[in-house]
Design an enzyme around this catalytic site. Structure first.
Site, PDB file in Angstrom:
ATOM      1  N   ALA A   1      -6.174  -3.531   1.353  1.00 55.53           N
ATOM      2  CA  ALA A   1      -5.385  -2.700   1.636  1.00 55.53           C
ATOM      3  C   ALA A   1      -4.312  -2.197   1.598  1.00 55.53           C
ATOM      4  O   ALA A   1      -3.525  -3.420   1.547  1.00 55.53           O
ATOM      5  CB  ALA A   1      -6.267  -1.862   3.527  1.00 55.53           C
ATOM      6  N   LYS A   2      -3.898  -0.962   1.869  1.00 54.30           N
ATOM      7  CA  LYS A   2      -2.265  -0.680   2.516  1.00 54.30           C
ATOM      8  C   LYS A   2      -1.955   0.853   2.687  1.00 54.30           C
ATOM      9  O   LYS A   2      -2.538   1.651   2.792  1.00 54.30           O
ATOM     10  CB  LYS A   2      -1.672  -0.920   0.547  1.00 54.30           C
ATOM     11  CG  LYS A   2       0.218  -1.340   0.646  1.00 54.30           C
ATOM     12  CD  LYS A   2       0.331  -2.582   1.010  1.00 54.30           C
ATOM     13  CE  LYS A   2       1.281  -2.824   0.495  1.00 54.30           C
ATOM     14  NZ  LYS A   2       2.128  -3.686  -0.354  1.00 54.30           N
ATOM     15  N   GLY A   3      -0.409  -0.169   4.058  1.00 52.58           N
ATOM     16  CA  GLY A   3      -0.094   1.447   4.497  1.00 52.58           C
ATOM     17  C   GLY A   3       0.863   1.587   3.641  1.00 52.58           C
ATOM     18  O   GLY A   3       2.002   1.072   3.380  1.00 52.58           O
TER      19      GLY A   3
ATOM     20  N   VAL B   1      -4.831   2.911   3.389  1.00 56.60           N
ATOM     21  CA  VAL B   1      -6.239   3.603   2.551  1.00 56.60           C
ATOM     22  C   VAL B   1      -6.528   2.092   2.650  1.00 56.60           C
ATOM     23  O   VAL B   1      -5.607   0.811   2.296  1.00 56.60           O
ATOM     24  CB  VAL B   1      -4.981   3.552   0.247  1.00 56.60           C
ATOM     25  CG1 VAL B   1      -5.600   3.235  -0.630  1.00 56.60           C
ATOM     26  CG2 VAL B   1      -4.755   4.838   0.410  1.00 56.60           C
TER      27      VAL B   1
END
Ligand code: GLU
Length: 428
Positions: free
Chosen positions: A116-118, A71
């Site tokens: 962001a992050k995953g 995201v």
């Protein structure tokens, strides 16, 4: 560095939705800043959310499909930046919250990044090393549509480490046909990692803890500390705070905690953890305690260094510490925040307290782009300067608006991102 140790906390299961928490925090800051209604709408949502379902070949020859996310909340001030976590409880809303917190974290420290992050839904303790590599490579390939040195740069988070980053870097590089070290940070030194990166989050936690103690008139040599979570961040924080003269009296990991009111011998505890894989069973402990009991110990300083939603309306009133330093992301719900504020408990918020990691990630990315590498002393000096400056700016704003350090940090961060958005204007 241990990365497979974290606190799951059964109490977290029924807890608040982290994305709602992140949005409520943002709304509160937007109100204090009297932010333009259009900008509010833009910044309270994530820009892109990407879900991937991908096959992985398991050791027994079978195929299993995993779900992962990447995201991007915001890219206004530069490429998106943020870690990747592996955990059975990963959800899209958790990753969205974490991506928004990354935007504010990078803005608090004034790094030229968005957020962001995953995450991948999996239990890494149930996967072999080969299966973890297969999963990581295929996930990296799936999100390669988004990631890259100029667009979105992943890093380690819960249950991922240098090896994970090496596999991602290799996968992206093989697909390109040449090495792209700046595509991820938190890599091993041998492929373009940075000195000081593994310890950076813990070092930043130490710097802000010292700063907060100075302002509260708390003498480190008289201060007791309890740390929840003994992965990379918790263990390094323990080591560095012990080195500064703090008395670390309790620590915990996913298997439970230990307590000794006279203080734990942290170097010996680290050795015990390295050899046995857990903190329990350490000879220097007086008693074993649960993760939730640790949060209610009579200590001066509490450091949550595990997962979200550890302080809620159910336990915040029972917290005895005067200072909470959020090494974890999102450990405090808005209800708990209100209770802490009313009770005069000072909270150094996650987007400031744990920003040391992404700060040295930024140094790593800069070094990779220039193919010119710095010494550890320079890294640590620059990190300390950035963390101290951010703390002062946050504290000033909190005082100016007569609010918490969390809202001080949000005001600093949201204003930076809002100003950048306003001056760029709306496309097309
Ligand atoms: N996962 C870490 C965090 O939550 C580090 C992110 C990064 O270095 O990009 O801040």
């Amino acid at each position: 560095m241990a990365s497979n140790v974290l606190t799951a906390g059964a109490e977290a299961a029924e807890a608040a939705n982290p994305y709602e928490t992140a949005q409520r925090q943002f709304d509160q800051a937007a109100a204090i800043l009297d932010l333009d209604p259009g900008l509010r709408q833009v910044l309270r949502e994530v820009r892109r959310e990407f879900t991937v379902n991908f096959p992985v070949r398991m050791d027994d020859g079978s195929i299993r499909v995993f779900t992962g996310y990447r995201v991007q909340h915001n890219l206004t001030r530069g490429p998106a930046k943020g870690g990747i976590r592996y955990h059975p409880q990963v959800s899209l809303d958790e990753v969205k919250a974490l991506s928004m917190w990354m935007t504010w974290k990078c803005a608090v420290t004034n790094l030229p990044y968005g957020g962001a992050k995953g995450g991948v839904i999996c239990d890494p303790t149930q996967l072999s090393l080969q299966e973890l590599e297969n999963l990581t490579r295929r996930y990296a390939s799936e999100i390669s549509l988004l990631i890259g040195p100029e667009s979105d740069i992943p890093a380690p988070d819960v249950n991922t480490n240098q090896q994970t980053m090496a596999w991602i870097m290799d996968t992206i590089s093989m697909e390109k046909g040449y090495s792209v070290p700046a595509t991820v940070t938190g890599k091993p030194l041998s492929i373009g990692g940075s000195q000081g990166r593994p310890a950076a989050t813990g070092r930043g936690v130490m710097v802000v803890t010292l700063e907060a103690c100075r302002r509260m008139g708390l003498d480190p040599s008289q201060a007791t500390v309890a740390i929840q979570g003994f992965g990379n961040v918790g263990s390094v924080s323990a080591e560095l705070l012990h080195g500064q003269g703090f008395k670390v009296v309790a620590v915990s990991d996913v298997f439970g905690g230990i307590h000794n009111p006279d203080g734990l011998d942290v170097p010996a505890l680290l050795e015990h953890q390295r050899t046995t894989g857990k903190v329990r069973g350490f000879a220097g402990a007086r008693e074993e305690i649960s993760n939730s009991a640790l949060l209610e110990l009579p200590v001066h300083i509490l450091i949550p260094a595990a997962l979200e939603n550890q302080f809620t309306m159910h336990n915040a009133a029972r917290v005895q510490a005067k200072l909470v330093v959020e090494a974890a992301n999102g450990p405090t719900t808005p209800e708990a925040d209100d209770i802490f504020h009313q009770r005069g408990v000072v909270v150094v918020p996650d987007i400031l307290a744990n920003a040391g990691g992404v700060t040295v990630s930024y140094f790593e990315w800069v070094q990779d782009l220039q193919s010119f590498f710095w010494e550890e002393s320079e890294i640590n000096q620059r990190l300390t300067r950035i963390m101290e400056q951010a703390y002062h700016q946050v504290d000033d704003l909190a005082q100016q608006h007569r609010t918490t350090l969390r809202m001080g940090a949000y005001c600093l961060a949201v204003k930076r991102v809002a100003d950048a958005t306003a001056v760029r204007g709306i496309y097309p």
